[in-house]
Design a protein around this motif. Structure first.
Motif, mmCIF file in Angstrom:
data_model
loop_
_atom_site.group_PDB
_atom_site.id
_atom_site.type_symbol
_atom_site.label_atom_id
_atom_site.label_comp_id
_atom_site.label_asym_id
_atom_site.label_seq_id
_atom_site.Cartn_x
_atom_site.Cartn_y
_atom_site.Cartn_z
ATOM 1 N N LEU A 1 8.248 15.845 -6.215
ATOM 2 C CA LEU A 1 6.914 16.258 -6.658
ATOM 3 C C LEU A 1 5.881 15.185 -6.353
ATOM 4 N N ILE B 1 0.591 20.054 -3.745
ATOM 5 C CA ILE B 1 0.737 20.949 -4.885
ATOM 6 C C ILE B 1 -0.634 21.339 -5.428
ATOM 7 N N LEU B 2 -1.607 20.436 -5.267
ATOM 8 C CA LEU B 2 -2.947 20.751 -5.742
ATOM 9 C C LEU B 2 -3.438 22.012 -5.033
ATOM 10 N N TYR B 3 -3.853 22.995 -5.809
ATOM 11 C CA TYR B 3 -4.286 24.243 -5.203
ATOM 12 C C TYR B 3 -5.635 24.051 -4.514
ATOM 13 N N PHE B 4 -6.455 23.194 -5.075
ATOM 14 C CA PHE B 4 -7.754 22.939 -4.449
ATOM 15 C C PHE B 4 -8.154 21.483 -4.647
ATOM 16 N N LYS B 5 -9.090 21.029 -3.833
ATOM 17 C CA LYS B 5 -9.603 19.673 -3.950
ATOM 18 C C LYS B 5 -10.952 19.719 -4.641
ATOM 19 N N SER B 6 -11.231 18.682 -5.418
ATOM 20 C CA SER B 6 -12.533 18.625 -6.060
ATOM 21 C C SER B 6 -13.504 17.895 -5.129
ATOM 22 N N ASP C 1 -12.556 14.351 -4.667
ATOM 23 C CA ASP C 1 -11.432 14.142 -3.740
ATOM 24 C C ASP C 1 -11.937 14.112 -2.303
ATOM 25 N N LYS D 1 -12.415 31.429 -10.775
ATOM 26 C CA LYS D 1 -11.426 30.808 -11.653
ATOM 27 C C LYS D 1 -11.808 31.151 -13.082
ATOM 28 N N TRP E 1 -9.571 37.040 -10.282
ATOM 29 C CA TRP E 1 -9.719 35.945 -9.324
ATOM 30 C C TRP E 1 -10.209 36.457 -7.969
ATOM 31 N N TRP F 1 -1.699 19.445 -12.353
ATOM 32 C CA TRP F 1 -2.294 19.702 -11.039
ATOM 33 C C TRP F 1 -3.476 20.653 -11.170
ATOM 34 N N ASN F 2 -4.323 20.664 -10.124
ATOM 35 C CA ASN F 2 -5.369 21.691 -10.036
ATOM 36 C C ASN F 2 -4.689 23.011 -9.734
ATOM 37 N N LEU G 1 -5.148 27.507 -9.846
ATOM 38 C CA LEU G 1 -6.050 28.641 -10.044
ATOM 39 C C LEU G 1 -5.829 29.219 -11.438
#
Lengths: 142, 235
Positions: free
Chosen positions: A28, A35-40, A43, A123, B115, B176-177, B179
């Motif tokens: 992990l 794994i992060l679904y999106f970047k801020s 980031d 979201k 979503w 983690w980020n 949805l």
């Protein structure tokens, strides 16, 4: 107290279990950014080597009063309250898309502050309440 | 000695419990469904699609709880070799898988209008899919390995390794980020779901839990009958 056989099994189990926990932890850890679904936006700002050709997802809050809708496109700014990113999109947005709500945009970065999206996902946050209560809360804020 | 004695006893209690649950289940289901579908208010943002949550959230909880109990019982079985546990874990698995799949499917149905997508490879949804795969692995081990001892051993290993996935599912939305939104109901601190929606949710949880128990008991009974038919003196 415990039989010798049982003691042996306990130690075997502990060794097996803890080693697989450690293995999964490392997997992990190395996958972390994937794994992060999106970047801020932060980031994006801190990232040195961005591949501008690759599709990525960015997410944040749609900034208040930043939403501009015209015939060709929808423009808005997403923020994580530290940094911001301008987004342009043409297409249909989900029902829950609104200012001051979370959003995830999929597309390509043009430069570090401008992003062209080809898909928008709304979201939802963890708050659930009846509409009457929301009206009361709005009044109280005003 | 007490193993032999308990089989008949267990049978008696299963019958009694099944009858009891059967007698109250449909009434409770009607009450819970009327609260969830009619009496509770729509959400300020999602409108009526919030009602999917009343099935989705309890299903996910039950799916997780079933797997956790399978894994913990498997550990107990591995340590103390209590043969009866094998029957219990084997009987929990199908209904646990059913609720896990139900959580995934209802989540997908909810995700489309909310979503804007049916599926997202985010940490929560993917880890939930992995849970379903662990269930399938567990059941497949019992189905396809004919040698009892070996089937038992392999399914236990699947369950124990799968246990690591459970906290990952729980905390995926915080680490983690994703949805998927973070938990509305917290073990400590106040929940971010209004009480008029929390009440039907808890009700639905109990009703679905009863259903889970009912299916488990029926499956457990079948397993015991199967053992009895083989005319074994002991498990």
């Amino acid at each position: 107290m415990l039989q010798k056989k049982v003691k042996k099994r306990v130690s075997l189990l502990v060794v097996l279990f803890s080693s697989s926990v450690i293995a999964i932890f490392f997997i992990l850890q190395s996958l972390n950014s994937n794994i992060l679904y999106f970047k801020s936006p932060t980031d994006i700002k801190n990232n040195q080597d961005i591949n501008f050709k690759k599709k990525i997802r960015v997410g944040g809050m749609v900034k208040k009063n930043s939403l501009i809708i015209n015939e060709q496109e929808i423009k808005f700014i997403i923020t994580d309250f530290n940094n911001e990113l301008k987004i342009s999109f043409s297409g249909t947005v989900p029902n829950l898309f609104a200012e001051e709500k979370g959003v995830v945009a999929e597309g390509k970065l043009q430069d570090k502050s401008f992003f062209i999206a080809d898909r928008i996902l709304a979201k939802h946050d963890e708050n659930y309440m009846p509409p009457e209560l929301k009206d009361i809360m709005k009044k109280n804020v005003k | 000695m007490f193993k032999l004695l308990s089989l008949g006893n267990i049978f008696f209690w299963i019958e009694k419990l099944t009858k009891f649950i059967n007698s109250i289940f449909f009434v409770l289901l009607l009450v819970a469904l009327s609260f969830a579908l009619i009496l509770s208010p729509p959400d300020y943002l999602q409108g009526d699609s919030v009602r999917i949550m009343y099935v989705h959230v309890p299903s996910a909880w039950i799916g997780l709880a079933s797997f956790t109990s399978i894994a913990l019982l498997s550990i107990a079985n591995f340590l103390f070799k209590i043969k009866n546990i094998k029957l219990i874990t084997k009987s929990i698995a199908p209904i646990g898988l059913m609720f896990t799949c139900l959580a995934i499917v209802t989540g997908s149905l909810w995700g489309q209008p909310t979503w804007g997508t049916w599926w997202a490879w985010d940490a929560r949804i993917t880890s939930m899919l992995i849970l379903a795969l662990f269930y399938i692995g567990f059941i497949a081990a019992h189905k396809f390995i004919s040698e009892q001892e070996r089937a038992n051993k392999i399914s236990s290993i699947v369950a124990i390794i799968g246990l690591i996935n459970v906290p990952i599912i729980k905390y995926s939305v915080e680490w983690w980020n994703t949805l998927h939104q973070p938990a509305s109901i917290k073990l400590t601190g106040s929940s971010t779901i209004h009480s008029s929606m929390l009440m039907p949710l808890i009700l639905m949880f109990f009703v679905l839990l009863l259903y889970c128990a009912l299916i488990f008991l029926m499956k457990y009974k079948t397993e015991i009958i199967r053992i009895k038919k083989k005319n074994l003196k002991r498990l």
